[in-house]
Design an enzyme around this catalytic site. Structure first.
Site, PDB file in Angstrom:
ATOM      1  N   ASN A  16       0.860  -1.183   0.000  1.00 38.72           N
ATOM      2  CA  ASN A  16       0.000   0.000   0.000  1.00 38.72           C
ATOM      3  C   ASN A  16       0.896   1.232   0.000  1.00 38.72           C
ATOM      4  OD1 ASN A  16      -1.932   1.963   0.339  1.00 38.72           O
ATOM      5  ND2 ASN A  16      -2.372   1.453   2.470  1.00 38.72           N
ATOM      6  N   TRP A  17       0.988   1.882  -1.155  1.00 39.09           N
ATOM      7  CA  TRP A  17       1.879   3.040  -1.282  1.00 39.09           C
ATOM      8  C   TRP A  17       1.295   4.311  -0.685  1.00 39.09           C
ATOM      9  CZ3 TRP A  17       3.918   2.565  -7.032  1.00 39.09           C
ATOM     10  CH2 TRP A  17       4.814   1.487  -7.104  1.00 39.09           C
ATOM     11  N   LYS A  18       0.036   4.291  -0.328  1.00 35.42           N
ATOM     12  CA  LYS A  18      -0.607   5.445   0.292  1.00 35.42           C
ATOM     13  C   LYS A  18      -0.387   6.691  -0.584  1.00 35.42           C
ATOM     14  CE  LYS A  18      -0.060   3.141   4.707  1.00 35.42           C
ATOM     15  NZ  LYS A  18       0.218   3.227   6.152  1.00 35.42           N
ATOM     16  N   HIS A 103      -9.305   0.831   5.323  1.00 37.17           N
ATOM     17  CA  HIS A 103      -7.979   1.059   5.913  1.00 37.17           C
ATOM     18  C   HIS A 103      -8.101   2.026   7.083  1.00 37.17           C
ATOM     19  CE1 HIS A 103      -3.795   2.284   6.395  1.00 37.17           C
ATOM     20  NE2 HIS A 103      -3.475   1.167   5.768  1.00 37.17           N
ATOM     21  N   GLU A 105      -6.429   4.462   8.059  1.00 37.10           N
ATOM     22  CA  GLU A 105      -6.248   5.885   7.751  1.00 37.10           C
ATOM     23  C   GLU A 105      -7.490   6.467   7.097  1.00 37.10           C
ATOM     24  OE1 GLU A 105      -1.479   5.157   7.427  1.00 37.10           O
ATOM     25  OE2 GLU A 105      -2.637   5.399   5.585  1.00 37.10           O
ATOM     26  N   GLU A 175      -4.681  -5.048  10.757  1.00 38.54           N
ATOM     27  CA  GLU A 175      -3.674  -4.005  10.923  1.00 38.54           C
ATOM     28  C   GLU A 175      -3.856  -3.339  12.280  1.00 38.54           C
ATOM     29  OE1 GLU A 175      -4.245  -1.077   7.833  1.00 38.54           O
ATOM     30  OE2 GLU A 175      -6.233  -0.602   8.609  1.00 38.54           O
ATOM     31  N   GLY A 181       3.158   2.561  10.844  1.00 40.23           N
ATOM     32  CA  GLY A 181       4.043   3.704  10.688  1.00 40.23           C
ATOM     33  C   GLY A 181       4.724   4.149  11.965  1.00 40.23           C
ATOM     34  N   SER A 220       4.024  -1.980  10.204  1.00 37.86           N
ATOM     35  CA  SER A 220       5.483  -1.905  10.338  1.00 37.86           C
ATOM     36  C   SER A 220       6.177  -3.202   9.933  1.00 37.86           C
ATOM     37  CB  SER A 220       5.874  -1.500  11.770  1.00 37.86           C
ATOM     38  OG  SER A 220       5.439  -0.174  12.047  1.00 37.86           O
ATOM     39  N   GLY A 241       3.202  -1.012   4.204  1.00 38.30           N
ATOM     40  CA  GLY A 241       3.204   0.399   3.865  1.00 38.30           C
ATOM     41  C   GLY A 241       4.600   0.896   3.537  1.00 38.30           C
ATOM     42  N   GLY A 242       5.248   1.523   4.516  1.00 38.43           N
ATOM     43  CA  GLY A 242       6.521   2.202   4.285  1.00 38.43           C
ATOM     44  C   GLY A 242       7.594   1.351   3.635  1.00 38.43           C
TER      45      GLY A 242
END
Length: 258
Positions: A16-18, A103, A105, A175, A181, A220, A241-242
């Site tokens: 997920n590149w957000k 998600h 966010e 999640e 993050g 993470s 993610g990151g």
């Protein structure tokens, strides 16, 4: 409504590149990643770029049909005066075949409710896309002993509008919000506990296929912990993610468990 079939629990590596990687960066990423990642017949790799980069991803990965991709969110409506919204019905024309829903966010920043997530799942399935339903608890909810109650409510309310056939086509992503993050990661035991709760809820829900449903872990994830996380009972893959923003890091993650 088009319903993706229930599938065996093939491991899924989802990125997920957000709000990262515009079209130029997307092309460069795919070029470097594909040079380092060989096709795996035993796993599914899917990337969720920002909507503005879908066309760039499709073009850059045109000779790698093993790399699937999807959208990070869709609107609850099919069309209309919804500035910035993306209808699920528009997505297949891009070549994307997946969609995220719920998600954390989206829930936190945009106020998506469980009912909103359910309506989005309906649209995603109508469009013939494969949905990933994201669920998870905050630190306060976990510390107050409400992990099971939170997960059960999120799942029950999100799948409420779906018919029996549709429910069997979902992939789930657990999640823990406190690990997204933050650098904090649920232990393999924590992940296994939560995944067992999700699977137990699916076993009780009409139309769900608990034993064949893939449940991913997100929070993470990085090359240093991917093998340990995948070793947890009931962990069928990851939503990253990151660490998915760097092609070398993502290639290392996608090589895990092979």
């Amino acid at each position: 409504m088009s319903h993706p079939p229930s599938q065996p629990r093939t491991p899924v590596f989802a990125a997920n590149w957000k709000m990262s990687h515009g079209p130029t960066e997307t092309g460069a990423f795919v070029e470097r990643f594909t040079a380092r990642h060989s096709r795996r017949s035993d796993a599914t790799v899917v990337i969720f770029p920002p909507a503005i980069s879908l066309a760039a991803f499709a073009a850059a990965a045109s000779d790698r049909p093993d790399l699937e991709f999807g959208v990070q969110d869709v609107h609850t409506e099919l069309e209309g005066a919804h500035t910035s919204g993306i209808s699920a019905a528009m997505v297949p024309a891009t070549g994307a075949t997946w969609a995220l829903a719920g998600h954390s966010e989206r829930r936190r920043e945009f106020g998506d409710t469980d009912a909103d997530v359910g309506r989005k799942l309906v649209r995603i399935l109508e469009a013939g896309l494969r949905p990933v339903l994201c669920v998870g608890e905050t630190l306060e909810e976990r510390e107050s002993g409400r992990l099971a109650a939170v997960l059960e409510t999120q799942i029950r309310e999100a799948i409420r509008p779906l018919d029996r056939e549709s429910r069997a086509g979902l992939v789930y992503a657990y999640e823990p919000v406190w690990a997204i993050g933050t650098g904090r990661t649920a232990s393999p035991a924590d992940a296994a506990e939560a995944h067992a709760i999700v699977r137990e809820q699916l076993a009780r829900a009409e139309g769900c296929d608990a034993e064949r449903t893939a449940i991913l872990y997100g929070g993470s994830v990085k090359p240093a912990n991917i093998e340990a996380l995948l070793s947890g009972p009931g962990v069928d893959g990851v939503l990253v993610g990151g660490a998915s923003l760097d092609p070398d890091s993502w290639a290392a993650i996608c090589a895990a468990g092979g």
